[in-house]
Design a protein around this motif. Structure first.
Motif, PDB file in Angstrom:
ATOM      1  N   MET A   1       0.839  -1.201   0.000  1.00  0.00           N
ATOM      2  CA  MET A   1       0.000   0.000   0.000  1.00  0.00           C
ATOM      3  C   MET A   1       0.876   1.254   0.000  1.00  0.00           C
ATOM      4  SD  MET A   1      -2.999   1.390  -0.005  1.00  0.00           S
ATOM      5  CE  MET A   1      -4.196   0.146   0.527  1.00  0.00           C
ATOM      6  N   PRO A   2       0.821   2.054  -1.074  1.00  0.00           N
ATOM      7  CA  PRO A   2       1.616   3.288  -1.113  1.00  0.00           C
ATOM      8  C   PRO A   2       1.135   4.301  -0.073  1.00  0.00           C
ATOM      9  CG  PRO A   2       0.768   2.693  -3.294  1.00  0.00           C
ATOM     10  CD  PRO A   2       0.038   1.845  -2.299  1.00  0.00           C
ATOM     11  N   VAL A   3       2.062   5.072   0.446  1.00  0.00           N
ATOM     12  CA  VAL A   3       1.757   6.152   1.392  1.00  0.00           C
ATOM     13  C   VAL A   3       1.975   7.487   0.693  1.00  0.00           C
ATOM     14  CG1 VAL A   3       2.478   7.282   3.541  1.00  0.00           C
ATOM     15  CG2 VAL A   3       2.325   4.784   3.426  1.00  0.00           C
ATOM     16  N   SER A   4       0.977   8.348   0.739  1.00  0.00           N
ATOM     17  CA  SER A   4       1.074   9.649   0.066  1.00  0.00           C
ATOM     18  C   SER A   4       1.497  10.770   1.010  1.00  0.00           C
ATOM     19  CB  SER A   4      -0.266  10.017  -0.581  1.00  0.00           C
ATOM     20  OG  SER A   4      -1.288  10.082   0.400  1.00  0.00           O
ATOM     21  N   ARG A   5       1.116  10.653   2.296  1.00  0.00           N
ATOM     22  CA  ARG A   5       1.412  11.709   3.254  1.00  0.00           C
ATOM     23  C   ARG A   5       1.695  11.105   4.626  1.00  0.00           C
ATOM     24  NH1 ARG A   5      -0.307  16.412   0.735  1.00  0.00           N
ATOM     25  NH2 ARG A   5      -0.100  17.681   2.612  1.00  0.00           N
ATOM     26  N   VAL A   6       2.573  11.760   5.376  1.00  0.00           N
ATOM     27  CA  VAL A   6       2.854  11.398   6.764  1.00  0.00           C
ATOM     28  C   VAL A   6       2.729  12.659   7.601  1.00  0.00           C
ATOM     29  CG1 VAL A   6       4.504  10.437   8.408  1.00  0.00           C
ATOM     30  CG2 VAL A   6       4.469   9.574   6.051  1.00  0.00           C
ATOM     31  N   ASP A   7       1.814  12.657   8.550  1.00  0.00           N
ATOM     32  CA  ASP A   7       1.575  13.834   9.396  1.00  0.00           C
ATOM     33  C   ASP A   7       1.345  15.096   8.558  1.00  0.00           C
ATOM     34  OD1 ASP A   7       1.774  12.307  11.667  1.00  0.00           O
ATOM     35  OD2 ASP A   7       3.799  12.955  12.195  1.00  0.00           O
ATOM     36  N   GLY A   8       0.617  14.948   7.464  1.00  0.00           N
ATOM     37  CA  GLY A   8       0.294  16.085   6.614  1.00  0.00           C
ATOM     38  C   GLY A   8       1.365  16.455   5.616  1.00  0.00           C
ATOM     39  N   ARG A   9       2.534  15.852   5.713  1.00  0.00           N
ATOM     40  CA  ARG A   9       3.639  16.157   4.785  1.00  0.00           C
ATOM     41  C   ARG A   9       3.585  15.200   3.596  1.00  0.00           C
ATOM     42  NH1 ARG A   9       5.084  16.918   9.963  1.00  0.00           N
ATOM     43  NH2 ARG A   9       6.566  18.581  10.527  1.00  0.00           N
ATOM     44  N   PRO A  10       3.647  15.705   2.373  1.00  0.00           N
ATOM     45  CA  PRO A  10       3.646  14.798   1.220  1.00  0.00           C
ATOM     46  C   PRO A  10       4.920  13.962   1.175  1.00  0.00           C
ATOM     47  CG  PRO A  10       4.058  17.049   0.511  1.00  0.00           C
ATOM     48  CD  PRO A  10       3.715  17.134   1.963  1.00  0.00           C
ATOM     49  N   VAL A  11       4.777  12.706   0.801  1.00  0.00           N
ATOM     50  CA  VAL A  11       5.935  11.840   0.587  1.00  0.00           C
ATOM     51  C   VAL A  11       6.345  11.986  -0.869  1.00  0.00           C
ATOM     52  CG1 VAL A  11       6.796   9.484   0.594  1.00  0.00           C
ATOM     53  CG2 VAL A  11       5.164  10.212   2.343  1.00  0.00           C
ATOM     54  N   GLY A  12       7.571  12.451  -1.100  1.00  0.00           N
ATOM     55  CA  GLY A  12       8.004  12.724  -2.472  1.00  0.00           C
ATOM     56  C   GLY A  12       7.089  13.745  -3.107  1.00  0.00           C
ATOM     57  N   ASP A  13       6.504  13.395  -4.254  1.00  0.00           N
ATOM     58  CA  ASP A  13       5.566  14.313  -4.914  1.00  0.00           C
ATOM     59  C   ASP A  13       4.121  14.033  -4.513  1.00  0.00           C
ATOM     60  OD1 ASP A  13       5.001  11.983  -6.255  1.00  0.00           O
ATOM     61  OD2 ASP A  13       5.547  12.713  -8.243  1.00  0.00           O
ATOM     62  N   GLY A  14       3.952  13.226  -3.470  1.00  0.00           N
ATOM     63  CA  GLY A  14       2.613  12.942  -2.969  1.00  0.00           C
ATOM     64  C   GLY A  14       1.874  11.849  -3.719  1.00  0.00           C
ATOM     65  N   LYS A  15       2.580  11.159  -4.623  1.00  0.00           N
ATOM     66  CA  LYS A  15       1.980  10.077  -5.400  1.00  0.00           C
ATOM     67  C   LYS A  15       2.827   8.818  -5.251  1.00  0.00           C
ATOM     68  CE  LYS A  15       0.368  13.360  -8.919  1.00  0.00           C
ATOM     69  NZ  LYS A  15       0.477  13.746 -10.354  1.00  0.00           N
ATOM     70  N   PRO A  16       2.239   7.629  -5.505  1.00  0.00           N
ATOM     71  CA  PRO A  16       3.043   6.400  -5.445  1.00  0.00           C
ATOM     72  C   PRO A  16       4.265   6.510  -6.350  1.00  0.00           C
ATOM     73  CG  PRO A  16       0.718   5.868  -5.590  1.00  0.00           C
ATOM     74  CD  PRO A  16       0.821   7.350  -5.791  1.00  0.00           C
ATOM     75  N   GLY A  17       5.428   6.155  -5.799  1.00  0.00           N
ATOM     76  CA  GLY A  17       6.674   6.297  -6.550  1.00  0.00           C
ATOM     77  C   GLY A  17       6.957   5.131  -7.476  1.00  0.00           C
ATOM     78  N   ALA A  18       7.952   5.314  -8.326  1.00  0.00           N
ATOM     79  CA  ALA A  18       8.280   4.308  -9.342  1.00  0.00           C
ATOM     80  C   ALA A  18       8.709   2.991  -8.715  1.00  0.00           C
ATOM     81  CB  ALA A  18       9.387   4.849 -10.253  1.00  0.00           C
ATOM     82  N   THR A  19       9.524   3.044  -7.665  1.00  0.00           N
ATOM     83  CA  THR A  19       9.978   1.809  -7.023  1.00  0.00           C
ATOM     84  C   THR A  19       8.817   1.076  -6.377  1.00  0.00           C
ATOM     85  OG1 THR A  19      12.181   2.747  -6.615  1.00  0.00           O
ATOM     86  CG2 THR A  19      11.542   0.844  -5.295  1.00  0.00           C
ATOM     87  N   THR A  20       7.941   1.820  -5.715  1.00  0.00           N
ATOM     88  CA  THR A  20       6.759   1.212  -5.090  1.00  0.00           C
ATOM     89  C   THR A  20       5.903   0.501  -6.133  1.00  0.00           C
ATOM     90  OG1 THR A  20       6.736   2.935  -3.385  1.00  0.00           O
ATOM     91  CG2 THR A  20       4.699   1.677  -3.716  1.00  0.00           C
ATOM     92  N   LEU A  21       5.681   1.155  -7.263  1.00  0.00           N
ATOM     93  CA  LEU A  21       4.848   0.571  -8.311  1.00  0.00           C
ATOM     94  C   LEU A  21       5.500  -0.670  -8.929  1.00  0.00           C
ATOM     95  CD1 LEU A  21       3.591   3.845 -10.025  1.00  0.00           C
ATOM     96  CD2 LEU A  21       2.325   2.353  -8.457  1.00  0.00           C
ATOM     97  N   LYS A  22       6.816  -0.632  -9.113  1.00  0.00           N
ATOM     98  CA  LYS A  22       7.522  -1.801  -9.649  1.00  0.00           C
ATOM     99  C   LYS A  22       7.431  -2.975  -8.682  1.00  0.00           C
ATOM    100  CE  LYS A  22      10.985   0.768 -12.343  1.00  0.00           C
ATOM    101  NZ  LYS A  22      12.427   1.140 -12.400  1.00  0.00           N
ATOM    102  N   LEU A  23       7.654  -2.704  -7.393  1.00  0.00           N
ATOM    103  CA  LEU A  23       7.584  -3.759  -6.388  1.00  0.00           C
ATOM    104  C   LEU A  23       6.179  -4.351  -6.308  1.00  0.00           C
ATOM    105  CD1 LEU A  23       9.737  -2.154  -3.548  1.00  0.00           C
ATOM    106  CD2 LEU A  23      10.293  -4.239  -4.823  1.00  0.00           C
TER     107      LEU A  23
END
Length: 290
Positions: A254-276
């Motif tokens: 399950m991709p994470v988009s935000r932690v404590d209101g802060r976006p992770v990366g660009d706020g979208k599922p990343g390339a490595t996450t999607l490949k995995l």
């Protein structure tokens, strides 16, 4: 369809599956369990789950009511009787019945149950866009008090954490250990991607070594060739990660988009996450009973 449950040597309808009020699992949470998932009639990494179950039993000095080979067969028979190809299964072993007190030696016969049901559905939007998360205030039980590598039935600190998540309106978040390091989610393992490397909390932090967690680490190292480290992750590392995702048997990745209101990366599922995620789906489709 009627849920069929294996309970102490018999297959019974779920509505008739009864456990004594004097069972230590009910009274004190003195139990161990495994959550499994089947795909097209094959239980994913059943042997790895049984390894962990028997290790938990040894740690807790708990006797299992069936030898390993029989327990393996019982899981498949429960699945077959359920009529499901895609299923959630749960093996639960409690200390058993005693008339009074916490003394485990008063329990002479463990309680064994196996349940097979439809797997729960996580929100599809989460896999497409990622989920918002928070770091909860409740801390993971110190590893020197109870090893996080035991999958035990006493989930009180995780339940308190889930209450916090409900208050924030999110489905998952992160627990820290008493030293302030990230351990895991309330029901999941945690991963971050930073500068091309994959990091996950070490068992030394008190995390449960999830079966999906271990599979993801294998895929990342062997198929993607990226550095994989089980180590120490801080709140800062979560806030500054390039990517973040959570894993467990039922949610998979399950991709994470935000932690404590802060976006992770660009706020979208990343390339490595999607490949995995894609490679994990291929893995579960390709692995059979063996």
């Amino acid at each position: 369809m009627t849920t069929i449950v294996y309970l102490n040597g018999q297959f019974v309808p779920g509505t008739e599956a009864k456990v004594s009020l004097f069972d230590h699992g009910y009274l004190f949470g003195d139990s161990i369990f495994e959550t499994l998932r089947s795909y097209e009639g094959a239980i994913f990494r059943l042997d790895a789950h049984l390894d962990r179950l028997f290790d938990s039993a040894r740690y807790m000095r708990m006797t299992l009511a069936a030898p390993r080979a029989e327990l393996r067969d019982l899981c498949y028979e429960t699945l077959a009787r359920s009529g499901l190809a895609e299923a959630y299964l749960r093996i639960t072993v409690s200390r058993g019945v005693s008339e009074r007190g916490i003394d485990p030696d008063r329990c002479t016969q463990p309680t064994l149950s196996i349940i097979a049901k439809d797997p729960p559905a996580y929100p599809a939007e989460g896999y497409l866009a990622g989920i918002p998360t928070v770091i909860v205030g409740i801390r993971k039980t110190a590893d020197e008090a109870l090893s996080g590598r035991v999958k035990g039935g006493n989930y009180q600190n995780h339940i308190l954490a889930k209450m916090e998540l409900n208050q924030h309106g999110v489905i998952e978040g992160f627990l820290l250990n008493p030293q302030g390091f990230v351990v895991e989610g309330t029901v999941s393992n945690a991963f971050i991607v930073k500068n091309g490397s994959l990091l996950t909390p070490s068992a030394a932090c008190g995390c449960l070594e999830g079966i999906t967690r271990n599979a993801v680490m294998e895929i990342a190292g062997r198929q993607l060739g990226i550095p994989v480290e089980a180590g120490f992750i801080t709140r800062y590392d979560l806030y500054t990660a390039d990517e973040c995702f959570l894993t467990n048997t039922l949610m998979e990745i399950m991709p994470v988009s935000r932690v404590d209101g802060r976006p992770v990366g660009d706020g979208k599922p990343g390339a490595t996450t999607l490949k995995l995620s894609a490679l994990f789906k291929h893995l579960v489709a390709s692995e059979g009973r063996a």
